[in-house]
Enzyme design. Structure first.
Site, PDB file in Angstrom:
ATOM      1  N   LYS A  68       6.439  -3.512  -0.333  1.00  0.00           N
ATOM      2  CA  LYS A  68       6.751  -3.832  -1.733  1.00  0.00           C
ATOM      3  C   LYS A  68       8.241  -3.835  -2.036  1.00  0.00           C
ATOM      4  O   LYS A  68       8.684  -4.386  -3.032  1.00  0.00           O
ATOM      5  CB  LYS A  68       6.003  -2.901  -2.665  1.00  0.00           C
ATOM      6  CG  LYS A  68       4.518  -3.245  -2.713  1.00  0.00           C
ATOM      7  CD  LYS A  68       3.961  -3.096  -4.091  1.00  0.00           C
ATOM      8  CE  LYS A  68       2.533  -3.596  -4.185  1.00  0.00           C
ATOM      9  NZ  LYS A  68       1.618  -2.913  -3.248  1.00  0.00           N
ATOM     10  N   SER A 320       0.566  -3.020   6.033  1.00  0.00           N
ATOM     11  CA  SER A 320       1.363  -3.162   4.815  1.00  0.00           C
ATOM     12  C   SER A 320       2.027  -1.888   4.339  1.00  0.00           C
ATOM     13  O   SER A 320       3.018  -1.947   3.615  1.00  0.00           O
ATOM     14  CB  SER A 320       0.483  -3.736   3.697  1.00  0.00           C
ATOM     15  OG  SER A 320      -0.696  -2.948   3.568  1.00  0.00           O
TER      16      SER A 320
HETATM   17  C1  LIG Z   1       0.397  -3.292  -2.980  1.00  0.00           C
HETATM   18  C2  LIG Z   1      -0.112  -3.109  -1.626  1.00  0.00           C
HETATM   19  C3  LIG Z   1      -1.002  -4.037  -1.038  1.00  0.00           C
HETATM   20  C4  LIG Z   1      -1.542  -5.240  -1.764  1.00  0.00           C
HETATM   21  O1  LIG Z   1      -0.540  -6.105  -2.219  1.00  0.00           O
HETATM   22  P1  LIG Z   1      -0.863  -7.171  -3.352  1.00  0.00           P
HETATM   23  O2  LIG Z   1       0.373  -7.965  -3.474  1.00  0.00           O
HETATM   24  O3  LIG Z   1      -1.176  -6.397  -4.602  1.00  0.00           O
HETATM   25  O4  LIG Z   1      -2.055  -7.941  -2.906  1.00  0.00           O
HETATM   26  C5  LIG Z   1      -1.384  -3.825   0.277  1.00  0.00           C
HETATM   27  N1  LIG Z   1      -0.973  -2.750   0.970  1.00  0.00           N
HETATM   28  C6  LIG Z   1      -0.135  -1.824   0.438  1.00  0.00           C
HETATM   29  C7  LIG Z   1       0.286  -0.684   1.278  1.00  0.00           C
HETATM   30  C8  LIG Z   1       0.325  -1.972  -0.880  1.00  0.00           C
HETATM   31  O5  LIG Z   1       1.157  -1.059  -1.396  1.00  0.00           O
END
Ligand SMILES: *Cc1c(COP(=O)(O)O)cnc(C)c1O
Length: 338
Positions: A68, A320
């Site tokens: 993010k 992510s």
């Molecule tokens: C926010 C987030 C997501 C999902 O992202 P979106 O853009 O809301 O689909 C996935 N994994 C992690 C670790 C996140 O913080």
């Protein structure tokens, strides 16, 4: 650059979408050196079980432990000097809140993160430790969002939303540029999917540079708002449920402008995983890959291990984020019920 030719031949897929690929390229220039250029590492065990090369994109290595930071950094840097001086505001309690706080601190910009009184103390502390002002308001996310709106109107702060914003999407899309750079024959990307900023951004970049590659969103079965919305053909609300993939909770916004149309146009499908699948994904990441991932970051591995899809070529999974409570992580590794 053959990528350019691919982009040109792919105009039809991307035409008419609410965010242009050029915006992702601009984001890459802006955030270079200010966020991590994360590694893409091979997974011998997943490669063996799938029969095609499987690679892991380690967004867990970002300074705030999640991707993010890319979107928040890009959105902040896109603001003019006067807006930066007035400052940033957001209502996110999780990885986005941390990312906004970190980006603001790096640039010497003030930031306020609004949270409800129900947010756990460790999440409040994580944001405070990054130098942002935490404002506790009301008892729900809606109350926190109302305070954001007030600060925007009355003090001219800029709201940096977690996903439905062109510069946030473009920032996340820089992951897609790096994927194509590191794995030019990419066939499939598995993307954790919540509000869809991550998936939309990566899809914009990958479809522009390698139109034949497919993108699949992965969400948890419990409260998958984008999956339900895509099925309904319009943004819909779902009941929020507790899940190991807590960063994937929440809606996509009934007034969604960007991520819904982008995901509808660019994702081949959405796959849903169970809580047991997610736990297995977290365990595999730790034991076979040596990576600490949170539930949201493990859904791609979970989908592969559960046999929910069949890759037909080189595959990239987006790990992510890695922000998981250490005690919860230990319990999952021990195989205790969630
Ligand atoms: C926010 C987030 C997501 C999902 O992202 P979106 O853009 O809301 O689909 C996935 N994994 C992690 C670790 C996140 O913080």
């Amino acid at each position: 650059m053959p990528d350019r030719a691919a982009a040109a031949s792919n105009r039809s897929v991307l035409a008419g979408l609410p965010v242009a690929f050029a915006r992702v390229e601009a984001a890459a220039g802006r955030i270079a050196g200010r966020v991590a250029r994360t590694p893409l590492v091979a997974s011998p065990t997943l490669t063996e079980s799938v029969g095609h090369p499987v690679h892991l994109k380690l967004e867990t290595r970002q300074p705030v432990g999640a991707f993010k930071l890319r979107g928040a950094m890009n959105a902040m840097l896109a603001l003019d000097e006067a807006a930066r001086r007035r400052g940033l505001v957001t209502a996110s309690t999780g990885n986005h809140g941390r990312a906004v706080a970190y980006a603001a601190r790096e640039a010497g910009v003030p930031a306020i993160v609004c949270m409800s009184a129900l947010v756990p103390a460790n999440k409040v502390e994580a944001v405070r430790a990054l130098g942002a002002e935490v404002r506790i308001v009301g008892r729900s996310q809606d109350d926190a969002q109302r305070e954001v709106a007030r600060l925007v109107t009355e003090r001219g702060l800029t709201d940096i939303p977690p996903f439905d914003h062109a510069d946030v999407i473009a920032g996340q899309g820089t992951i897609g540029l790096e994927l194509i750079e590191d794995l030019p024959d990419l066939a499939l990307v598995l993307v954790p999917l919540s509000g869809g900023g991550l998936a939309a951004g990566i899809a914009l970049a990958v479809k522009a540079l390698r139109p034949q590659a497919r993108l699949i969103g992965v969400s948890m079965e419990r409260g998958a708002a984008m999956a339900a919305s895509l099925k309904a053909g319009r943004p819909v609300d779902v009941t929020e449920e507790a899940t190991l993939a807590d960063s994937l909770g929440g809606g996509i916004g009934l007034a969604n402008r960007y991520t819904f149309p982008l995901c509808r146009a660019l994702l081949a499908e959405v796959v849903l995983v169970t809580e047991e699948d997610i736990a297995a994904g977290i365990r595999h990441a730790a034991t076979a890959e040596g990576e600490t991932v949170e539930g949201a970051g493990a859904v791609g591995i979970a989908a592969l291990l559960a046999g929910k899809l069949r890759p037909t070529g080189p595959t990239a999974l987006i790990l992510s984020g890695g922000n998981i409570d250490p005690a919860a992580h230990r319990r999952i590794l021990n195989g205790e019920p969630a």
